[in-house]
Design a protein around this motif. Structure first.
Motif, PDB file in Angstrom:
ATOM      1  N   ALA A 238     -15.455  -9.998  -4.956  1.00  0.00           N
ATOM      2  CA  ALA A 238     -15.406  -8.770  -5.740  1.00  0.00           C
ATOM      3  C   ALA A 238     -14.439  -7.825  -5.066  1.00  0.00           C
ATOM      4  N   LEU A 239     -13.345  -7.417  -5.730  1.00  0.00           N
ATOM      5  CA  LEU A 239     -12.284  -6.604  -5.126  1.00  0.00           C
ATOM      6  C   LEU A 239     -12.087  -5.324  -5.910  1.00  0.00           C
ATOM      7  N   THR A 240     -11.417  -4.279  -5.228  1.00  0.00           N
ATOM      8  CA  THR A 240     -10.982  -3.111  -6.003  1.00  0.00           C
ATOM      9  C   THR A 240      -9.920  -3.561  -6.987  1.00  0.00           C
ATOM     10  N   ALA A 241      -9.797  -2.821  -8.073  1.00  0.00           N
ATOM     11  CA  ALA A 241      -8.996  -3.305  -9.189  1.00  0.00           C
ATOM     12  C   ALA A 241      -7.509  -3.149  -8.956  1.00  0.00           C
ATOM     13  N   HIS A 242      -6.715  -2.503  -9.871  1.00  0.00           N
ATOM     14  CA  HIS A 242      -5.267  -2.632  -9.955  1.00  0.00           C
ATOM     15  C   HIS A 242      -4.489  -1.899  -8.872  1.00  0.00           C
ATOM     16  N   LEU A 243      -4.910  -0.722  -8.384  1.00  0.00           N
ATOM     17  CA  LEU A 243      -4.077   0.136  -7.535  1.00  0.00           C
ATOM     18  C   LEU A 243      -3.836  -0.472  -6.165  1.00  0.00           C
ATOM     19  N   MET A 244      -2.558  -0.539  -5.795  1.00  0.00           N
ATOM     20  CA  MET A 244      -2.154  -0.871  -4.427  1.00  0.00           C
ATOM     21  C   MET A 244      -1.087   0.159  -4.022  1.00  0.00           C
ATOM     22  N   VAL A 245      -1.080   0.630  -2.770  1.00  0.00           N
ATOM     23  CA  VAL A 245      -0.126   1.636  -2.277  1.00  0.00           C
ATOM     24  C   VAL A 245       0.612   1.075  -1.077  1.00  0.00           C
ATOM     25  N   SER A 246       1.933   1.226  -1.083  1.00  0.00           N
ATOM     26  CA  SER A 246       2.765   0.770   0.029  1.00  0.00           C
ATOM     27  C   SER A 246       3.803   1.849   0.337  1.00  0.00           C
ATOM     28  N   PRO A 247       4.078   2.142   1.601  1.00  0.00           N
ATOM     29  CA  PRO A 247       3.390   1.631   2.788  1.00  0.00           C
ATOM     30  C   PRO A 247       2.027   2.295   2.937  1.00  0.00           C
ATOM     31  N   THR A 248       1.305   1.892   3.950  1.00  0.00           N
ATOM     32  CA  THR A 248      -0.029   2.467   4.135  1.00  0.00           C
ATOM     33  C   THR A 248       0.035   3.860   4.745  1.00  0.00           C
ATOM     34  N   ASN A 249       1.154   4.223   5.419  1.00  0.00           N
ATOM     35  CA  ASN A 249       1.297   5.550   6.009  1.00  0.00           C
ATOM     36  C   ASN A 249       2.779   5.868   6.161  1.00  0.00           C
ATOM     37  N   LEU A 250       3.064   7.136   6.387  1.00  0.00           N
ATOM     38  CA  LEU A 250       4.447   7.593   6.586  1.00  0.00           C
ATOM     39  C   LEU A 250       4.537   8.452   7.836  1.00  0.00           C
ATOM     40  N   ASN A 251       5.637   8.269   8.591  1.00  0.00           N
ATOM     41  CA  ASN A 251       5.922   9.101   9.758  1.00  0.00           C
ATOM     42  C   ASN A 251       7.283   9.752   9.530  1.00  0.00           C
ATOM     43  N   PHE A 252       7.289  11.080   9.370  1.00  0.00           N
ATOM     44  CA  PHE A 252       8.525  11.809   9.083  1.00  0.00           C
ATOM     45  C   PHE A 252       9.351  12.095  10.333  1.00  0.00           C
ATOM     46  N   GLY A 253       8.796  11.871  11.508  1.00  0.00           N
ATOM     47  CA  GLY A 253       9.528  12.158  12.728  1.00  0.00           C
ATOM     48  C   GLY A 253       9.720  13.659  12.922  1.00  0.00           C
ATOM     49  N   SER A 254      10.801  14.031  13.625  1.00  0.00           N
ATOM     50  CA  SER A 254      11.079  15.444  13.921  1.00  0.00           C
ATOM     51  C   SER A 254      11.906  16.058  12.801  1.00  0.00           C
ATOM     52  N   VAL A 255      11.460  17.204  12.304  1.00  0.00           N
ATOM     53  CA  VAL A 255      12.155  17.935  11.242  1.00  0.00           C
ATOM     54  C   VAL A 255      12.251  19.398  11.654  1.00  0.00           C
ATOM     55  N   ALA A 256      13.454  19.983  11.501  1.00  0.00           N
ATOM     56  CA  ALA A 256      13.654  21.378  11.895  1.00  0.00           C
ATOM     57  C   ALA A 256      12.831  22.300  11.009  1.00  0.00           C
TER      58      ALA A 256
ATOM     59  N   TYR B 176       4.853   3.956  -2.728  1.00  0.00           N
ATOM     60  CA  TYR B 176       5.003   3.194  -3.964  1.00  0.00           C
ATOM     61  C   TYR B 176       3.628   2.814  -4.476  1.00  0.00           C
ATOM     62  N   ALA B 177       3.285   3.261  -5.697  1.00  0.00           N
ATOM     63  CA  ALA B 177       2.031   2.889  -6.353  1.00  0.00           C
ATOM     64  C   ALA B 177       2.286   1.607  -7.140  1.00  0.00           C
ATOM     65  N   ILE B 178       1.552   0.528  -6.789  1.00  0.00           N
ATOM     66  CA  ILE B 178       1.800  -0.798  -7.351  1.00  0.00           C
ATOM     67  C   ILE B 178       0.616  -1.192  -8.233  1.00  0.00           C
ATOM     68  N   ASN B 179       0.902  -1.622  -9.440  1.00  0.00           N
ATOM     69  CA  ASN B 179      -0.129  -2.124 -10.345  1.00  0.00           C
ATOM     70  C   ASN B 179      -0.117  -3.645 -10.261  1.00  0.00           C
ATOM     71  N   ALA B 180      -1.159  -4.218  -9.634  1.00  0.00           N
ATOM     72  CA  ALA B 180      -1.200  -5.655  -9.366  1.00  0.00           C
ATOM     73  C   ALA B 180      -1.835  -6.450 -10.486  1.00  0.00           C
ATOM     74  N   SER B 181      -2.209  -5.818 -11.605  1.00  0.00           N
ATOM     75  CA  SER B 181      -2.875  -6.544 -12.685  1.00  0.00           C
ATOM     76  C   SER B 181      -2.065  -6.408 -13.962  1.00  0.00           C
TER      77      SER B 181
ATOM     78  N   PRO C   8       2.764   0.604 -15.815  1.00  0.00           N
ATOM     79  CA  PRO C   8       2.436  -0.581 -16.619  1.00  0.00           C
ATOM     80  C   PRO C   8       2.051  -1.756 -15.728  1.00  0.00           C
ATOM     81  N   ALA C   9       1.435  -2.752 -16.342  1.00  0.00           N
ATOM     82  CA  ALA C   9       0.989  -3.934 -15.600  1.00  0.00           C
ATOM     83  C   ALA C   9       2.153  -4.577 -14.867  1.00  0.00           C
ATOM     84  N   GLY C  10       1.929  -4.858 -13.572  1.00  0.00           N
ATOM     85  CA  GLY C  10       2.930  -5.530 -12.764  1.00  0.00           C
ATOM     86  C   GLY C  10       4.097  -4.664 -12.339  1.00  0.00           C
ATOM     87  N   GLN C  11       4.062  -3.346 -12.588  1.00  0.00           N
ATOM     88  CA  GLN C  11       5.170  -2.458 -12.259  1.00  0.00           C
ATOM     89  C   GLN C  11       4.852  -1.588 -11.037  1.00  0.00           C
TER      90      GLN C  11
END
Length: 562
Positions: free
Chosen positions: A130-148, A158-163, A188-191
């Motif tokens: 039994a799994l969570t449904a369509h939503l997948m997110v990539s990457p799992t985290n972001l590092n912006f580094g140093s910003v003035a 990226y929000a991925i629809n796996a169904s 949409p599906a697969g997008q």
């Protein structure tokens, strides 16, 4: 939610129900993975009643060996007791038959199945997840580094629809992180949907946060982090610009720009502009630190270079002088001319005689103050614009003047004949105001000509009395005749001077003589004294002197000077 690790057994194997903890089983978030395909099937041809009422429809029948998801509609939440063992098969709600799948291809057609109990003993490893449904997110985290601080850095999730079902949702975050695009989303599906997140620190230091995805088929919380750093404003330096003189209308501009904000994600830009001046300025490359500027008119301009790094900016100015040179409107000329002979001014300016005074006509288009530098041709100079100069010797001189406005200059040269002294022994003039071309004059004097002077046929001599020149051609005996009279030049061996005499008549010299005071007006006795200049020019020799004469006249009739 599905309980982790519950086993289900069949006559050919066992199945384990699993899920991601704390995710409710709704219509779109239950998946069944049939793992082993043909080698390990569920057995049996009949099933008992469905295990859970309402667990009704298979909505994604795509199945391949290795465990692709098979989705079920399940309007309610069910719990399987720990340790409870079931046989499993699928109930086709379309046909009403209980089926045990014999290959993954059984699930390629649209159909509905119920999960039901069955029989047998475990002898396989089939897996139901039994799994969570369509939503997948990539990457799992972001590092912006140093910003003035004051700048912004952007990165993407990226929000991925796996169904094959439509996925909708929103994305949120908290400052200094901000979702700038991609929310709300419909995938949409697969997008895949791009979601842009900006990091704009307002204070120094590390900031941690989250970007939260919510959807109709699951949620995702993704970590974000970034470091705010201080930086200084751009440093701008512009090289001084040397003044340019027309007609050259282009100057080179050289500048350097340094910026530390660019090290922390900033984008440095530079722009030239015209702050002030008489006309527009055209830059060859308005964004280049080293470029050229072209002007259309003279004047003083202030050009500005502005450097900006997205957070801070700095401007520096440079002054550019575009100069129009001064103009000489009339060439150097003497103000005390004794006579103008063949366009050559003759002046009295040697030692012991009144100095030669000179002037020049000049104008500056920029209305700048003008400065003069005279060179009299005899080694002497003057910075007066209207100088008077005493020459040590008589003769012809190239007198030059340079006029400057401090930036540009121009010059001009005129020839001046400085008269050697002569002795006038007699001068008498008569004017006839009642009859034209009836003026007359006689004179005699002593000339000190150059030692090498000799008489030849056609020796040219010009006699100017009161500024009115009369030309003679002398023969070898020193005699000459013109339309206005005669003259004689003879050498005195005893005194070693030349004697000159002339008798002029039938002239019209009243206009020139009036300059010196011989005017057509009543001048009764005892009369007035005026100075009449007399000049004799032969070859390169010019001799001159002024003779005082007493003038009396009756207006409209006659005048006499002697």
């Amino acid at each position: 939610s599905w309980q982790q690790g519950v086993n289900m057994t069949t006559n050919h194997g066992s199945a384990t129900l699993r899920n991601i903890p704390d995710v409710a089983l709704t219509a779109d978030n239950v998946y069944v993975v049939y793992n082993n395909g043909i080698s390990n099937k569920f057995g049996g041809t009949s099933c008992a009643a469905p295990l859970w009422a309402g667990f009704t429809a298979l909505v994604n029948q795509q199945a391949t060996t290795g465990g692709p998801p098979i989705g079920f509609l399940n309007p309610a939440i069910y719990t399987i007791g720990t340790g409870t063992t079931y046989a499993a098969c699928f109930h086709d709600i379309t046909t009403g038959n209980n089926e045990s799948p014999r290959s993954p291809t059984n699930y390629s057609a649209v159909a509905g199945y119920d999960l039901c109990t069955g029989w047998g003993t475990p002898n396989g490893t089939n897996l139901i997840n039994a799994l969570t449904a369509h939503l997948m997110v990539s990457p799992t985290n972001l590092n912006f580094g140093s910003v003035a601080i004051g700048q912004t850095s952007n990165q993407n999730f990226y929000a991925i629809n796996a169904s094959n079902l439509s996925l909708t949702g929103t994305v949120t975050s908290a400052a200094p992180f901000r979702v700038t695009s991609g929310s709300p989303y419909t995938v949409p599906a697969g997008q895949t949907q791009t979601v842009t997140v900006a990091f704009a620190p307002s204070a120094p230091g590390t900031t941690n946060g989250y970007v939260i995805f919510t959807s109709n088929s699951g949620n995702s919380t993704n970590a974000v982090t970034g470091v705010g750093v201080f930086c200084t404003a751009p440093q701008v330096s512009i090289a001084p610009v040397t003044p340019v003189t027309l007609p050259a209308l282009t100057v080179n501009l050289h500048a350097t720009v340094a910026d530390d904000c660019a090290l922390y994600g900033g984008t440095l830009s530079t722009t030239w502009s015209n702050v002030s001046g008489n006309s527009s300025v055209t830059f060859d490359d308005i964004n280049a630190t080293n470029t050229t500027a072209t002007f259309t008119t003279s004047g003083t301009y202030v050009l500005r270079l502005t450097a900006a790094d997205g957070a801070l900016s700095t401007s520096r100015d440079v002054s550019v002088r575009v100069d129009a040179p001064p103009v000489i409107t009339s060439p150097p000329a003497a103000t005390n001319i004794l006579a103008q002979v063949n366009n050559l001014p003759v002046v009295a300016g040697i030692a012991g005689v009144a100095p030669a005074c000179l002037t020049v006509g000049m104008f500056d288009p920029d209305f700048d103050p003008l400065y003069c530098q005279w060179d009299f041709g005899d080694g002497a100079q003057s910075t007066d614009c209207d100088p008077c100069h005493v020459f040590t010797n008589c003769g012809q001189y190239a007198v030059n003047v340079t006029v400057s406005d401090g930036l540009a200059w121009t010059n001009a040269t005129s020839l001046v004949n400085v008269a050697c002294p002569m002795i006038i022994t007699k001068l008498q003039a008569k004017l006839n105001f009642a009859k034209a071309n009836s003026d007359s004059c006689t004179m005699s004097g002593v000339l000190d000509l150059d030692a090498g002077f000799t008489l030849t046929n056609n020796t040219a001599v010009t006699l100017a009395i009161g500024g009115a020149p009369v030309e003679f051609n002398l023969n070898a005996k020193g005699r000459g005749v013109s339309a206005f009279g005669s003259c004689k030049l003879a050498y005195n061996k005893k005194t070693k001077y030349w004697a000159f005499s002339a008798n002029l008549a039938k002239g019209s010299w009243q206009a020139s003589w009036a300059t010196y005071g011989l005017k057509n007006e009543n001048v009764p006795k005892p009369g007035i004294w005026v100075n009449m200049p007399v000049v004799v020019v032969t070859g390169d020799d010019a001799l001159g002197a002024e003779r005082p004469v007493n003038y009396t006249a009756k207006a409209g009739k006659s005048g006499s000077a002697k």
